[in-house]
Design a protein around this motif. Structure first.
Motif, mmCIF file in Angstrom:
data_model
loop_
_atom_site.group_PDB
_atom_site.id
_atom_site.type_symbol
_atom_site.label_atom_id
_atom_site.label_comp_id
_atom_site.label_asym_id
_atom_site.label_seq_id
_atom_site.Cartn_x
_atom_site.Cartn_y
_atom_site.Cartn_z
ATOM 1 N N GLN A 4 38.722 18.774 -23.955
ATOM 2 C CA GLN A 4 39.717 19.770 -24.346
ATOM 3 C C GLN A 4 40.358 19.336 -25.653
ATOM 4 O OE1 GLN A 4 42.793 21.619 -21.587
ATOM 5 N NE2 GLN A 4 43.948 19.942 -22.486
ATOM 6 N N ASP A 5 40.556 20.276 -26.559
ATOM 7 C CA ASP A 5 41.213 20.012 -27.836
ATOM 8 C C ASP A 5 42.204 21.140 -28.084
ATOM 9 O OD1 ASP A 5 41.957 19.163 -30.361
ATOM 10 O OD2 ASP A 5 39.920 18.988 -31.112
ATOM 11 N N GLN A 6 43.495 20.803 -28.106
ATOM 12 C CA GLN A 6 44.544 21.803 -28.289
ATOM 13 C C GLN A 6 45.283 21.549 -29.592
ATOM 14 O OE1 GLN A 6 46.668 22.810 -24.354
ATOM 15 N NE2 GLN A 6 46.461 20.590 -24.346
ATOM 16 N N SER A 7 45.632 22.627 -30.285
ATOM 17 C CA SER A 7 46.492 22.549 -31.470
ATOM 18 C C SER A 7 47.651 23.498 -31.253
ATOM 19 C CB SER A 7 45.731 22.941 -32.732
ATOM 20 O OG SER A 7 44.733 21.999 -33.031
ATOM 21 N N ILE A 8 48.856 22.970 -31.420
ATOM 22 C CA ILE A 8 50.065 23.772 -31.238
ATOM 23 C C ILE A 8 50.831 23.746 -32.551
ATOM 24 C CG2 ILE A 8 52.232 23.984 -29.962
ATOM 25 C CD1 ILE A 8 50.774 22.475 -27.647
ATOM 26 N N THR A 42 45.739 16.633 -27.870
ATOM 27 C CA THR A 42 46.741 17.636 -28.214
ATOM 28 C C THR A 42 47.345 17.260 -29.556
ATOM 29 O OG1 THR A 42 47.255 18.015 -25.880
ATOM 30 C CG2 THR A 42 48.873 18.782 -27.483
ATOM 31 N N LYS A 43 47.349 18.222 -30.479
ATOM 32 C CA LYS A 43 47.939 18.013 -31.806
ATOM 33 C C LYS A 43 49.089 18.989 -31.979
ATOM 34 C CE LYS A 43 43.733 18.445 -33.266
ATOM 35 N NZ LYS A 43 42.537 18.719 -33.997
ATOM 36 N N ILE A 44 50.224 18.468 -32.428
ATOM 37 C CA ILE A 44 51.395 19.296 -32.699
ATOM 38 C C ILE A 44 51.603 19.338 -34.213
ATOM 39 C CG2 ILE A 44 53.879 19.607 -32.314
ATOM 40 C CD1 ILE A 44 52.425 19.716 -29.684
ATOM 41 N N PHE A 45 51.662 20.549 -34.756
ATOM 42 C CA PHE A 45 51.916 20.743 -36.181
ATOM 43 C C PHE A 45 53.276 21.402 -36.344
ATOM 44 C CE2 PHE A 45 47.347 20.671 -35.772
ATOM 45 C CZ PHE A 45 46.917 19.963 -36.880
ATOM 46 N N LEU A 46 54.056 20.926 -37.303
ATOM 47 C CA LEU A 46 55.356 21.511 -37.606
ATOM 48 C C LEU A 46 55.201 22.356 -38.868
ATOM 49 C CD1 LEU A 46 57.567 18.358 -36.979
ATOM 50 C CD2 LEU A 46 56.870 20.129 -35.369
ATOM 51 N N ASP A 47 55.240 23.662 -38.686
ATOM 52 C CA ASP A 47 55.006 24.579 -39.793
ATOM 53 C C ASP A 47 56.305 24.986 -40.482
ATOM 54 O OD1 ASP A 47 52.355 24.461 -39.108
ATOM 55 O OD2 ASP A 47 52.397 26.309 -37.947
ATOM 56 N N SER A 48 57.176 24.014 -40.749
ATOM 57 C CA SER A 48 58.444 24.313 -41.410
ATOM 58 C C SER A 48 58.989 23.053 -42.054
ATOM 59 C CB SER A 48 59.458 24.851 -40.407
ATOM 60 O OG SER A 48 59.906 23.810 -39.564
ATOM 61 N N GLU A 49 60.049 23.224 -42.787
ATOM 62 C CA GLU A 49 60.732 22.084 -43.398
ATOM 63 C C GLU A 49 61.962 21.690 -42.580
ATOM 64 O OE1 GLU A 49 59.557 20.413 -46.078
ATOM 65 O OE2 GLU A 49 57.833 21.730 -45.877
ATOM 66 N N GLY A 50 62.175 22.319 -41.428
ATOM 67 C CA GLY A 50 63.383 22.092 -40.659
ATOM 68 C C GLY A 50 63.343 20.908 -39.710
ATOM 69 N N PHE A 51 62.236 20.201 -39.652
ATOM 70 C CA PHE A 51 62.119 19.060 -38.761
ATOM 71 C C PHE A 51 62.124 17.766 -39.558
ATOM 72 C CE2 PHE A 51 60.267 22.509 -36.379
ATOM 73 C CZ PHE A 51 60.688 22.280 -35.092
ATOM 74 N N LYS A 52 62.592 16.687 -38.937
ATOM 75 C CA LYS A 52 62.548 15.364 -39.559
ATOM 76 C C LYS A 52 61.893 14.420 -38.581
ATOM 77 C CE LYS A 52 66.636 16.230 -42.290
ATOM 78 N NZ LYS A 52 68.002 15.899 -42.541
ATOM 79 N N PRO A 53 60.917 13.605 -38.939
ATOM 80 C CA PRO A 53 60.335 13.576 -40.274
ATOM 81 C C PRO A 53 59.476 14.799 -40.529
ATOM 82 C CG PRO A 53 59.138 12.104 -38.830
ATOM 83 C CD PRO A 53 60.308 12.629 -38.044
ATOM 84 N N LYS A 54 59.426 15.202 -41.763
ATOM 85 C CA LYS A 54 58.712 16.413 -42.130
ATOM 86 C C LYS A 54 57.204 16.212 -42.043
ATOM 87 C CE LYS A 54 62.486 17.886 -44.987
ATOM 88 N NZ LYS A 54 63.057 17.927 -46.299
#
Length: 110
Positions: A4-8, A42-54
């Protein structure tokens, strides 16, 4: 064989609690952890500049991976015994984003 390979992808202000659970199989039939291969990522991507670390574009913020292969264990069965107690499941939990913060803090005490 299980793979299984998940991207969120989380957008600005978003949160996620991702839970991945693996059971031992039909333990009462003697098939406890009797599989050849198990692989999950499982990979988590942050699609914004609002998280730290970016997170830079294309670079995951978190990568969680489990890989078990019968080639590594030989003829022995897998053992997931903690504190002398046989376990028939394991789980990984990823909490990311502001609305999941309290859940993450509660899980730290488990």
């Amino acid at each position: 064989k299980y793979s299984q390979d998940q991207s969120i992808h989380i957008t600005s202000g978003g949160s996620v609690v991702a839970v991945d659970i693996c059971g031992s199989g039909r333990a009462s039939c003697g098939e406890r952890w009797a599989f050849d291969e198990y692989s999950t990522k499982t990979k988590i991507f942050l699609d914004s500049e609002g998280f730290k670390p970016k997170s830079r574009s294309g670079t995951p913020y978190v990568v969680e991976s489990v890989s078990l292969s019968s080639k590594l264990r030989g003829t022995k069965s897998w053992g997931l015994d903690v504190g002398g107690t046989m376990r028939n499941a394991f789980a990984t939990v990823i909490c990311a984003g502001p609305r999941s913060e309290i859940i993450g803090k509660n899980l730290e005490s488990v």
